[in-house]
Design an enzyme around this catalytic site. Structure first.
Site, PDB file in Angstrom:
ATOM      1  N   GLY A  12       0.827  -1.210   0.000  1.00 48.51           N
ATOM      2  CA  GLY A  12       0.000   0.000   0.000  1.00 48.51           C
ATOM      3  C   GLY A  12       0.857   1.255   0.000  1.00 48.51           C
ATOM      4  N   PHE A  13       0.192   2.368   0.072  1.00 47.15           N
ATOM      5  CA  PHE A  13       0.880   3.665   0.026  1.00 47.15           C
ATOM      6  C   PHE A  13       1.852   3.810   1.203  1.00 47.15           C
ATOM      7  CE2 PHE A  13      -0.003   8.155   1.642  1.00 47.15           C
ATOM      8  CZ  PHE A  13       1.097   8.712   0.999  1.00 47.15           C
ATOM      9  N   THR A  37      -6.203  -3.774  -2.026  1.00 41.45           N
ATOM     10  CA  THR A  37      -6.082  -2.343  -2.365  1.00 41.45           C
ATOM     11  C   THR A  37      -4.619  -1.968  -2.610  1.00 41.45           C
ATOM     12  OG1 THR A  37      -6.018  -1.752  -0.023  1.00 41.45           O
ATOM     13  CG2 THR A  37      -8.167  -1.623  -1.126  1.00 41.45           C
ATOM     14  N   ASP A  58      -3.560 -12.820   3.449  1.00 37.84           N
ATOM     15  CA  ASP A  58      -4.632 -12.038   4.064  1.00 37.84           C
ATOM     16  C   ASP A  58      -4.504 -12.190   5.582  1.00 37.84           C
ATOM     17  OD1 ASP A  58      -6.998 -11.181   5.176  1.00 37.84           O
ATOM     18  OD2 ASP A  58      -8.296 -12.297   3.808  1.00 37.84           O
ATOM     19  N   GLY A 104      -1.362 -11.719  18.438  1.00 41.97           N
ATOM     20  CA  GLY A 104      -1.018 -13.092  18.838  1.00 41.97           C
ATOM     21  C   GLY A 104       0.372 -13.471  18.353  1.00 41.97           C
ATOM     22  N   ALA A 116      -1.345   0.854  13.095  1.00 41.78           N
ATOM     23  CA  ALA A 116      -1.714   2.104  12.427  1.00 41.78           C
ATOM     24  C   ALA A 116      -3.155   2.439  12.778  1.00 41.78           C
ATOM     25  CB  ALA A 116      -1.573   1.938  10.922  1.00 41.78           C
ATOM     26  N   TYR A 147     -14.823   1.588   9.168  1.00 42.96           N
ATOM     27  CA  TYR A 147     -13.402   1.904   9.349  1.00 42.96           C
ATOM     28  C   TYR A 147     -13.162   2.440  10.766  1.00 42.96           C
ATOM     29  CZ  TYR A 147      -8.850   4.104   8.220  1.00 42.96           C
ATOM     30  OH  TYR A 147      -7.531   4.484   8.167  1.00 42.96           O
TER      31      TYR A 147
END
Ligand code: UDP
Length: 329
Positions: A12-13, A37, A58, A104, A116, A147
């Site tokens: 990601g970014f 994404t 994932d 964990g 984050a 979110y």
């Protein structure tokens, strides 16, 4: 001995810029992303390096990493209103189940973990600027709720692991950040305006443009995160640029930067769009000795140069899809 760090959301970014930084600091970087994404192109340049490995995984599923781990940075999450709309369940899962898995893993490996978080935990804030001790004003069932609530849960479970298991945890609350490698079509205001200017489309201001944001250049953000990870501070820390601007003044800056002759068009304001946002960064200044170094003119120039360097094909693919009607529901 080289330190090993696992970075989730690595394609990601922000994740990709963090990979660059920790490679530069001579860490062994394990990058993880499921590429929903994220974009593999953001980290392709690191693939030939011996200190770098990529795992397509994932994190809402059990996370396994062989060998020792010193640090984990959990940056996997969709991060724009359009993405929450398209993948709301994944957004909730990566913030909750994903965070649980990584906590964990951190416990099992005896690693320090930084998660984050976001200024979205403050919702549409009633306190201005936002200090870390403000509890926020969030609509749990609004379009941003998936979110905001995932991130609020993420902070809670992280503190619980710290208090109950004595895990070494850090929480960064990230305010609007921009720079090269943002996705042109993620709907966020900076790629949206620059993409529109490059494609010769009108620039879409939502509402009357009186809402404010404060934009932090990615290199400053990464420096703040780096310092927080290595600090001894447990509670959340705001990292962002306090220089606040209305969206209307901002679009004028973009028009000037891109020299576009397109006009501004006004659309309805999305539901629960925060009216104002500005980080109070006193804590970061005091604890980390950190404050932003890159001003908007410098940062926007670098960002514009990046977007200009993309192929015509990328630009067309990124054609601004107007999801605003859905966000407003
Ligand atoms: N915005 C806008 N036009 C656009 C995209 C966004 O006026 O084409 C506005 C949006 O309504 C918000 C601000 O710009 O007030 C920042 O939006 P963004 O999605 O980048 O971030 P966030 O709202 O999460 O801070």
């Amino acid at each position: 001995m080289k330190k090993t760090i696992l970075i989730t959301g690595a394609a990601g970014f922000l994740g990709s810029h963090l990979c660059d930084r920790f490679i530069k600091e001579d860490y062994h970087v394990i990058a993880m992303d499921n590429l929903i994404t994220g974009n593999i192109k953001n980290i392709e340049h690191l693939f030939p390096l011996e200190n770098f490995e990529f795992h397509n995984h994932d994190v809402t599923k059990f996370v396994h990493v062989a060998g020792d781990l010193d640090y984990i940075l959990h940056f996997a999450s969709p991060a724009s209103p359009i993405d929450y709309l398209k993948i709301p369940i994944q957004t909730l899962k990566v913030g909750s189940l994903g965070t649980h898995n990584l906590l964990g893993l951190a416990k099992q490996k005896d690693a320090r973990i930084l998660i984050a978080s976001t200024s979205e935990v403050y919702g549409d804030p009633l306190v201005h600027p936002q200090t870390e001790d403000y509890y926020g004003n969030v609509n749990t069932i609004g379009p941003r709720g998936v979110y905001d609530e995932a991130k609020r849960f993420q902070e809670s479970i992280t503190m619980a692991y710290h208090r109950f298991h004595g895990l070494e945890t850090r929480i960064v609350r990230i305010f609007n950040t921009y720079g090269p490698r943002m996705r042109l079509n993620d709907g966020r205001v900076i790629p949206a305006f620059i993409g529109q200017a490059l494609r010769g489309e009108d620039l879409t201001v939502f509402g009357d443009g009186s809402q404010t944001r404060s934009f932090c250049y990615v290199d400053d953000q990464v420096e703040g995160i780096y310092r927080l990870l290595l600090s001894e501070y447990i509670e959340p820390v705001n990292i962002g640029n306090p220089h606040e601007i209305t969206i209307l003044d901002f679009v004028k800056e973009i028009i000037q930067l891109t020299a576009t002759d397109q006009k501004i068009v006004y659309k309805d304001l999305p539901k629960n769009d925060p009216k104002q946002r500005q980080p109070d960064i006193s804590k970061a200044k005091e604890i980390l000795g950190w404050e932003p170094q890159v001003n908007r003119t410098q940062g926007l120039k670098k960002t514009y140069d990046y977007f200009k360097s993309l192929s015509k094909e990328d630009l067309i693919k990124s054609e601004h899809k107007d999801f605003s009607e859905h966000i407003r529901r």
